[in-house]
Enzyme design. Structure first.
Site, short mmCIF file in Angstrom:
data_model
loop_
_atom_site.label_atom_id
_atom_site.label_comp_id
_atom_site.label_asym_id
_atom_site.label_seq_id
_atom_site.Cartn_x
_atom_site.Cartn_y
_atom_site.Cartn_z
N SER A 166 24.89 14.22 31.73
CA SER A 166 24.84 13.48 32.99
C SER A 166 24.85 11.99 32.71
O SER A 166 24.48 11.54 31.62
CB SER A 166 23.58 13.86 33.77
N TYR A 179 14.55 15.70 33.38
CA TYR A 179 16.01 15.90 33.39
C TYR A 179 16.71 14.80 32.60
O TYR A 179 17.54 15.06 31.74
CB TYR A 179 16.49 15.91 34.84
N LYS A 183 18.89 15.09 29.14
CA LYS A 183 20.31 14.73 29.08
C LYS A 183 20.57 13.64 28.05
O LYS A 183 21.59 13.64 27.36
CB LYS A 183 20.80 14.29 30.46
#
Length: 307
Positions: A166, A179, A183
């Site tokens: 991401s 998150y 990533k």
């Protein structure tokens, strides 16, 4: 050094990733896609199969894995696919997953680690176990799968590994610490692994050049079920400002289609990503424009995959 230009925004299929260009381009290849029971992973599985690859569909939910496998097989004569239910956080499941793919389809040529999760919540409110579970799903699982599958690729000096990452890997996105950290970690891992393979395949395995390509990708803000489940009740009740903030941000995004990252993966697996190896590939930007820029820019001695 050249300044970075603005690349054309892409939200769906465009000329460089037009499916017609990749007919039979992956014939004879075996692909494993984790998190492919639904969402972006499902679209990746379809794109790979339409390009000739035999596909292993994998996810935690049996009904979704079975349905996606059935739908892939319905694409037409000659399509090969198997479905394997596996929990990305359980090592024995990953070992069984690899074993079943090898027995059912053969050696894995394309590994796409797409399984993911997200929870929008201020860090001080997060549960430690849930926070680290995100790291397990999006860092530990793909690196362990790579550990299991890479030796075969190294012996053959052939393979493509893609990690769904991401833009969050290179941005300080609030409310998504777990998150974003995951990533960032997997994106950095991809860059380091590529550099290691560039050395090892020549110096240790004796090949003229390294034939294994590693990428991480930003798929774009595709509206999937993950976005619907990313706001737990705790966030809605105790931190409604998080929901409001993310809803405002979502309104700023175009309508990104899952087909864009899916066919970008095919583009990369088909060997057209020369120059982008080890990098975070933004699927929402014209890949040919990006590649042209990267190839025209002197490669730094120490690269930055997240940059």
């Amino acid at each position: 050094m050249m300044s970075k230009p603005e690349f054309t925004l892409r939200t769906g299929i465009y000329p460089a990733i037009e499916p017609e260009l990749f007919k039979r381009s992956l014939t004879g290849k075996v692909a494993l896609v984790t998190g492919s029971g639904r969402g972006i992973g499902r679209e990746i599985a379809f794109a790979l199969a339409r390009s000739g690859a035999a596909v292993a569909v994998s996810g935690r939910t049996e009904s979704e894995v079975q349905q996606t496998t059935k739908d892939v097989l319905s694409l037409g004569a000659g399509v090969k696919a198997i479905g394997v239910v596996a929990d990305a956080c359980i090592r024995t499941d990953l070992e069984r997953l690899v074993k079943e793919v090898l027995e059912g389809l053969g050696p894995i040529d394309i590994l796409i680690c797409n399984a993911g999760t997200n929870t929008f919540m201020p860090f001080h409110m997060t549960d430690p176990n849930e926070w680290w579970k995100q790291m397990e799903i999006m860092v530990k699982s793909p690196t362990e799968l790579t550990r299991m599958i890479l030796p075969s690729m190294q012996k053959r000096n052939s393979g493509t590994i893609i990690y769904t990452s991401s833009r969050a890997a290179a941005a300080d996105l609030p409310w998504a610490a777990g998150y974003s950290c995951a990533k960032t970690a997997i994106t950095r891992f991809a860059g380091i692994l590529q550099n290691e393979l560039n050395i090892l395949q020549k110096d240790t395995f004796g090949f003229d050049n390294n034939g294994i390509s590693v990428f991480s990708t930003h798929p774009g803000e595709v509206k999937t079920k993950l976005h619907e489940t990313a706001f737990p009740e705790k966030t809605k009740q105790d931190a409604p400002y998080v929901v409001e903030h993310m809803e405002k941000m979502a309104k700023l995004h175009p309508d990104f289609k899952a087909e864009t990252p899916a066919w970008t993966c095919v583009y990369l697996a088909a060997g057209k990503g020369t120059g982008l190896e080890g990098r975070l590939v933004d699927c929402t930007r014209d890949i040919e424009e990006v590649k042209k820029f990267v190839l025209s820019t002197p490669r730094p001695r120490i690269t930055n995959a997240c940059g």
